[in-house]
Design an enzyme around this catalytic site. Structure first.
Site, PDB file in Angstrom:
ATOM      1  N   GLY A   1      27.972 -16.808  -8.530  1.00 40.55           N
ATOM      2  CA  GLY A   1      29.049 -17.674  -8.036  1.00 40.55           C
ATOM      3  C   GLY A   1      28.558 -18.636  -6.960  1.00 40.55           C
ATOM      4  O   GLY A   1      27.745 -18.283  -6.098  1.00 40.55           O
TER       5      GLY A   1
ATOM      6  N   SER B   1      34.474  18.289  -0.132  1.00 38.41           N
ATOM      7  CA  SER B   1      34.619  17.294  -1.199  1.00 38.41           C
ATOM      8  C   SER B   1      34.832  15.874  -0.666  1.00 38.41           C
ATOM      9  O   SER B   1      34.279  14.916  -1.208  1.00 38.41           O
ATOM     10  CB  SER B   1      35.761  17.678  -2.131  1.00 38.41           C
ATOM     11  OG  SER B   1      35.523  18.958  -2.675  1.00 38.41           O
TER      12      SER B   1
ATOM     13  N   ASP C   1      30.119 -19.683  -4.460  1.00 32.79           N
ATOM     14  CA  ASP C   1      30.519 -19.222  -3.116  1.00 32.79           C
ATOM     15  C   ASP C   1      29.440 -18.323  -2.506  1.00 32.79           C
ATOM     16  O   ASP C   1      29.088 -18.451  -1.330  1.00 32.79           O
ATOM     17  CB  ASP C   1      31.889 -18.523  -3.154  1.00 32.79           C
ATOM     18  CG  ASP C   1      32.024 -17.529  -4.302  1.00 32.79           C
ATOM     19  OD1 ASP C   1      31.116 -17.452  -5.184  1.00 32.79           O
ATOM     20  OD2 ASP C   1      33.036 -16.807  -4.335  1.00 32.79           O
TER      21      ASP C   1
END
Lengths: 204, 204
Positions: free
Chosen positions: A73, A145, A75
């Site tokens: 891109g 977790s 940008d």
């Protein structure tokens, strides 16, 4: 001076006088601007329309595209104009990481953004449905977790980005949150694309 | 000797004489086994039924659970019995990474498996809908989209796992493919859980 970063759904302006503002592509009429507007655009239809207007100046032809890759891109490329030695990390729906060393673009990589990665983990198992913990201890492997997915997603990114030993510029919607991953060599710049555009304008 | 690793949907057997085989939980009748069967189980209903049968021996009470964490699967813990110094990487729907150093469990992390991560990227943008390239150059940042996601997903994992400077054991359905990420210190062991069980049985 007015700068404009044109995406597929909105135009993002930075006006010396009015500051930053956005307009939607659908509602936009370029003829309402009498002043000079310097722009970059990933929106092909709009670029074509703007070519016929003398006061809208596309900045893309004024930078060297060689060294970058075709599907990259514009940008991202303008953001990279702001540094001769640095990593630019843009954290939004995706995380893009780009490295410039001694003025040469070394390449980069793409990693999932926070929301995409969270649903990726919870799609694997409901047992992994946790928000990421940005302030976990990066020096310790996980023993629960939530830390296990935070470490997997964030520690791996932080290690890679830090491994370049270059100044880090964070930009994009989640820049503040991701800044917690880095201790040093860090700047948050919300306007790095505009900065790149300003730099190119000065050289015209 | 018969070993059995019991999951929620299937039982995975290793029989000294018959080799490896699987049975579905639904079709399974434990009374068809007259011999001694050593098992581990994450299936609570089945564990309860097996407790009343003298020839089914649960191996879980014979290992020390201290040092691991509560929600950690018993299969991961048995896999860790095979090493005093090593990393165990189980690549399936998730990638679990666990580290043991000098016989002590240091912790681990969880990363998305290949299929989950691929749909994560393609969900962010159709422009990122590529299969991962496992044999990309890990020493070079990417300059095209397929390499950019492969680097993001795989190089970050490979760097982290290699950073422990310990022997790596790969197991799980995608072990062969992920083995391409590591140059040295690598063993593929499809039966690492059974190996851990055998080790515990020998100490009974």
């Amino acid at each position: 001076m007015i700068l404009c970063d044109i995406g597929n759904t909105s135009l993002h302006f930075l006006d010396d006088e009015k500051g930053e503002f956005k307009e939607s592509v659908l509602a936009f009429n370029p003829k309402t601007f009498q002043e000079k507007v310097y722009y970059i655009s990933v929106n092909k239809a709009l670029s074509k329309e703007l070519k016929n207007l003398g006061n809208w100046i596309d900045l893309e032809p004024f930078i060297e595209r060689d060294g970058y890759y075709d599907t990259m891109g514009i940008d991202r490329i303008f953001a990279l104009q702001t540094t001769q030695n640095g990593v630019i990390v843009d954290v939004g729906s995706a995380v893009t990481v780009d490295v410039v060393r001694d003025g040469v673009y070394e390449g980069g990589f793409i990693y999932p953004g926070k929301i995409a990665m969270q649903s990726c983990y919870s799609g694997i198992s409901p047992a992994l449905e946790y928000p990421f913990h940005f302030e976990f201890n990066q020096k310790k492997l996980a023993k629960n977790s939530q830390d296990a997915i935070s470490y997997g997603y964030l520690k791996l990114l932080a290690s890679e980005v830090s491994s370049y030993a270059l100044p880090i510029t964070l930009t994009g919607g989640d820049a503040e949150e991701f800044s917690k991953l880095f201790r040093k060599n860090l700047t948050i710049k919300k306007r790095v694309i505009f900065e790149g555009m300003q730099k190119v304008v000065k050289q015209l």
